[in-house]
Design a protein around this motif. Structure first.
Motif, PDB file in Angstrom:
ATOM      1  N   THR A 171      41.025 -36.928 -27.493  1.00  0.00           N
ATOM      2  CA  THR A 171      41.911 -37.094 -26.337  1.00  0.00           C
ATOM      3  C   THR A 171      41.222 -36.689 -25.035  1.00  0.00           C
ATOM      4  N   GLY A 172      39.897 -36.387 -25.098  1.00  0.00           N
ATOM      5  CA  GLY A 172      39.213 -35.924 -23.895  1.00  0.00           C
ATOM      6  C   GLY A 172      39.845 -34.661 -23.357  1.00  0.00           C
ATOM      7  N   SER A 173      40.079 -33.705 -24.270  1.00  0.00           N
ATOM      8  CA  SER A 173      40.773 -32.453 -23.926  1.00  0.00           C
ATOM      9  C   SER A 173      42.176 -32.727 -23.404  1.00  0.00           C
ATOM     10  N   PHE A 174      42.876 -33.644 -24.086  1.00  0.00           N
ATOM     11  CA  PHE A 174      44.287 -33.955 -23.838  1.00  0.00           C
ATOM     12  C   PHE A 174      44.528 -34.695 -22.523  1.00  0.00           C
ATOM     13  N   ARG A 175      43.503 -35.398 -22.012  1.00  0.00           N
ATOM     14  CA  ARG A 175      43.665 -36.090 -20.736  1.00  0.00           C
ATOM     15  C   ARG A 175      44.012 -37.567 -20.884  1.00  0.00           C
ATOM     16  N   PHE A 176      43.755 -38.176 -22.071  1.00  0.00           N
ATOM     17  CA  PHE A 176      43.958 -39.611 -22.226  1.00  0.00           C
ATOM     18  C   PHE A 176      45.442 -39.937 -22.373  1.00  0.00           C
ATOM     19  N   ASN A 177      45.785 -41.190 -22.043  1.00  0.00           N
ATOM     20  CA  ASN A 177      47.195 -41.581 -22.107  1.00  0.00           C
ATOM     21  C   ASN A 177      47.696 -41.775 -23.534  1.00  0.00           C
ATOM     22  N   SER A 178      46.817 -41.605 -24.515  1.00  0.00           N
ATOM     23  CA  SER A 178      47.241 -41.653 -25.915  1.00  0.00           C
ATOM     24  C   SER A 178      47.955 -40.373 -26.337  1.00  0.00           C
ATOM     25  N   VAL A 179      47.888 -39.327 -25.519  1.00  0.00           N
ATOM     26  CA  VAL A 179      48.582 -38.068 -25.822  1.00  0.00           C
ATOM     27  C   VAL A 179      50.090 -38.278 -25.633  1.00  0.00           C
ATOM     28  N   GLN A 180      50.841 -37.945 -26.664  1.00  0.00           N
ATOM     29  CA  GLN A 180      52.287 -38.132 -26.661  1.00  0.00           C
ATOM     30  C   GLN A 180      52.993 -36.784 -26.790  1.00  0.00           C
ATOM     31  N   ILE A 262      34.139 -39.730 -11.133  1.00  0.00           N
ATOM     32  CA  ILE A 262      33.862 -40.010  -9.720  1.00  0.00           C
ATOM     33  C   ILE A 262      35.110 -40.624  -9.077  1.00  0.00           C
ATOM     34  N   LYS A 263      35.449 -40.139  -7.938  1.00  0.00           N
ATOM     35  CA  LYS A 263      36.666 -40.583  -7.260  1.00  0.00           C
ATOM     36  C   LYS A 263      36.692 -42.103  -7.114  1.00  0.00           C
ATOM     37  N   GLY A 264      37.777 -42.702  -7.589  1.00  0.00           N
ATOM     38  CA  GLY A 264      37.978 -44.137  -7.428  1.00  0.00           C
ATOM     39  C   GLY A 264      37.432 -44.991  -8.553  1.00  0.00           C
ATOM     40  N   MET A 265      36.657 -44.411  -9.485  1.00  0.00           N
ATOM     41  CA  MET A 265      36.078 -45.215 -10.555  1.00  0.00           C
ATOM     42  C   MET A 265      37.152 -45.733 -11.505  1.00  0.00           C
ATOM     43  N   LYS A 266      37.028 -47.025 -11.846  1.00  0.00           N
ATOM     44  CA  LYS A 266      37.939 -47.641 -12.809  1.00  0.00           C
ATOM     45  C   LYS A 266      37.363 -47.614 -14.221  1.00  0.00           C
ATOM     46  N   ALA A 267      36.022 -47.725 -14.300  1.00  0.00           N
ATOM     47  CA  ALA A 267      35.392 -47.790 -15.620  1.00  0.00           C
ATOM     48  C   ALA A 267      33.984 -47.215 -15.552  1.00  0.00           C
ATOM     49  N   ALA A 268      33.522 -46.758 -16.695  1.00  0.00           N
ATOM     50  CA  ALA A 268      32.172 -46.205 -16.822  1.00  0.00           C
ATOM     51  C   ALA A 268      31.529 -46.764 -18.073  1.00  0.00           C
ATOM     52  N   SER A 281      28.636 -47.219 -24.694  1.00  0.00           N
ATOM     53  CA  SER A 281      29.909 -46.505 -24.634  1.00  0.00           C
ATOM     54  C   SER A 281      30.671 -46.976 -23.404  1.00  0.00           C
ATOM     55  N   PHE A 282      31.904 -47.430 -23.613  1.00  0.00           N
ATOM     56  CA  PHE A 282      32.762 -47.916 -22.533  1.00  0.00           C
ATOM     57  C   PHE A 282      33.942 -46.950 -22.365  1.00  0.00           C
ATOM     58  N   ARG A 283      34.224 -46.559 -21.122  1.00  0.00           N
ATOM     59  CA  ARG A 283      35.395 -45.745 -20.814  1.00  0.00           C
ATOM     60  C   ARG A 283      36.074 -46.317 -19.582  1.00  0.00           C
ATOM     61  N   SER A 284      37.396 -46.180 -19.507  1.00  0.00           N
ATOM     62  CA  SER A 284      38.115 -46.675 -18.334  1.00  0.00           C
ATOM     63  C   SER A 284      39.393 -45.884 -18.136  1.00  0.00           C
ATOM     64  N   LYS A 285      40.060 -46.158 -17.027  1.00  0.00           N
ATOM     65  CA  LYS A 285      41.328 -45.515 -16.689  1.00  0.00           C
ATOM     66  C   LYS A 285      42.423 -46.557 -16.551  1.00  0.00           C
ATOM     67  N   GLY A 286      43.615 -46.215 -17.030  1.00  0.00           N
ATOM     68  CA  GLY A 286      44.796 -47.036 -16.777  1.00  0.00           C
ATOM     69  C   GLY A 286      44.907 -48.263 -17.666  1.00  0.00           C
ATOM     70  N   THR A 287      46.125 -48.728 -17.815  1.00  0.00           N
ATOM     71  CA  THR A 287      46.385 -49.891 -18.661  1.00  0.00           C
ATOM     72  C   THR A 287      45.860 -51.184 -18.049  1.00  0.00           C
ATOM     73  N   GLU A 288      45.600 -51.185 -16.736  1.00  0.00           N
ATOM     74  CA  GLU A 288      45.132 -52.404 -16.078  1.00  0.00           C
ATOM     75  C   GLU A 288      43.617 -52.582 -16.179  1.00  0.00           C
ATOM     76  N   ASN A 289      42.921 -51.602 -16.792  1.00  0.00           N
ATOM     77  CA  ASN A 289      41.464 -51.692 -16.889  1.00  0.00           C
ATOM     78  C   ASN A 289      40.982 -51.490 -18.332  1.00  0.00           C
ATOM     79  N   PRO A 290      41.420 -52.302 -19.273  1.00  0.00           N
ATOM     80  CA  PRO A 290      40.967 -52.133 -20.658  1.00  0.00           C
ATOM     81  C   PRO A 290      39.498 -52.519 -20.806  1.00  0.00           C
ATOM     82  N   VAL A 291      38.788 -51.790 -21.637  1.00  0.00           N
ATOM     83  CA  VAL A 291      37.378 -52.113 -21.868  1.00  0.00           C
ATOM     84  C   VAL A 291      37.128 -52.637 -23.280  1.00  0.00           C
ATOM     85  N   ASN A 292      38.121 -52.542 -24.157  1.00  0.00           N
ATOM     86  CA  ASN A 292      37.896 -52.987 -25.533  1.00  0.00           C
ATOM     87  C   ASN A 292      37.688 -54.494 -25.629  1.00  0.00           C
TER      88      ASN A 292
END
Length: 334
Positions: A171-180, A262-268, A281-292
């Motif tokens: 969960t990236g130390s409980f930061r990902f949106n998969s945490v319920q 980094i501030k403003g990054m959508k994906a890494a 390795s692909f990482r991203s933020k938010g449901t609007e930026n899927p990397v899979n």
């Protein structure tokens, strides 16, 4: 009888249980494997863990002596599969995820197989399948197995420690949106069982080597490229660059999350040249930026919407150029 009770019944009926997880072990595959092993032992049964290869060094503060490795002791692993009357498939959704050598053993085994996993699109080879793609980790599902099979009283520090590790890392130390909310309910049960969570954080994070920090510093200062039109950051590292800093497995694992901060990054995107291929390795933020989707369609990979992996058989330069050409197709321009 719910599916977790069915699984517990299969454990009770089995004589030779094998626990498997995917190649390139991470905190969740190690944590769920050990947590399940200790639970099975609490039920008065025995099991053996068989993994394809070693985990990164920073996970070896745990007792992994019970894990047989295909890359080190293939005879013992082969014997375990031949004797098995029940095989657990943890944290993977397809037989090819265990590497070619173990895949042969897994597919040839005629015993019952049980999948417990949280990745998309599971194959249909197991006898029983728990596939919960909205759950943050397989380790959380092992806690559900313990609870929902009626053995919540068996959860203790020994079982809970690796399971906390698995949830923490996936969960990236409980930061990902998969945490319920359920994730935190389970964490509370683990802490109530006596797990010292602060020690797990310390052992996981406060164990950097000088070479690892120097490699990460070099990657950030010399190899970071930011496509500002799309707010996507990329790091590429050749085998020569890795060797210069005495690379060990796991040394680059945190880079994608670091540049995503980094501030403003959508994906890494971070890729490294290893074993003759580029591992990505692909990482991203938010449901609007899927990397899979990008990983699946172009890099023989896949995974979660915001955390995926892939590979490329092209050179470092050609892989980098391919990524740069694809970014505009998958991420909207600012």
């Amino acid at each position: 009888m719910n599916i977790y009770q069915q699984i517990e019944a299969e454990i009770q009926a089995a004589s030779h249980i094998v626990i498997t997880a995917h190649k390139s072990a991470d905190g969740d595959s190690i944590g769920s494997s050990l947590g399940l092993l200790y639970f099975i032992e609490k039920l008065g049964k025995s099991a053996v863990i068989c993994h394809p290869d070693k985990a990164p060094d920073f996970l070896y503060w745990m007792d992994t002596s019970s894990i047989l490795l295909m890359e080190e002791t293939p005879e013992k692993v082969t014997n375990a599969f031949e004797e098995a009357d029940l095989i657990f498939c943890l944290d993977y959704n397809a037989t090819n995820r265990v590497g070619p050598e173990m895949q042969v053993l897994l597919e040839q085994a005629t015993c019952k197989k049980i999948m417990i996993d949280h990745h998309l699109n599971p194959e249909e080879f197991p006898f029983l399948t728990v596939s919960e793609t909205t759950v943050c980790s397989t380790s959380q599902l092992i806690v559900e197995l313990i609870e929902q099979s009626g053995h919540g009283d068996l959860l203790d520090e020994k079982i809970g420690t690796p399971l906390y590790l698995g949830i923490l890392t996936d969960t990236g130390s409980f930061r990902f949106n998969s945490v319920q909310p359920r994730t935190h309910e389970i964490l509370a049960k683990i802490l109530a069982a006596g797990v010292e969570h602060h020690l797990i954080h310390e052992k996981l994070n406060d164990n950097n080597t000088e070479s690892r920090l120097r490699l990460q510093g070099y990657a950030m200062s010399e190899k970071l490229e930011i496509l500002y039109d799309y707010n996507v950051a990329i790091i590429s590292l050749s085998k020569e660059e890795l060797a210069k800093y005495n690379y060990k497995k796991g040394d680059t694992d945190s880079l994608a999350n670091l540049i995503l901060s980094i501030k403003g990054m959508k994906a890494a995107i971070v890729f490294t040249e290893r074993d003759g291929i580029m591992k990505i390795s692909f990482r991203s933020k938010g449901t609007e930026n899927p990397v899979n989707v990008l990983a699946t369609e172009h890099f023989n990979g896949g995974g979660h919407a915001n955390a995926s992996g892939g590979m490329s058989e092209l050179t470092v330069t050609k892989t980098l150029n391919k990524l740069k050409d694809l970014i505009p197709k998958y991420f909207p321009k600012n």
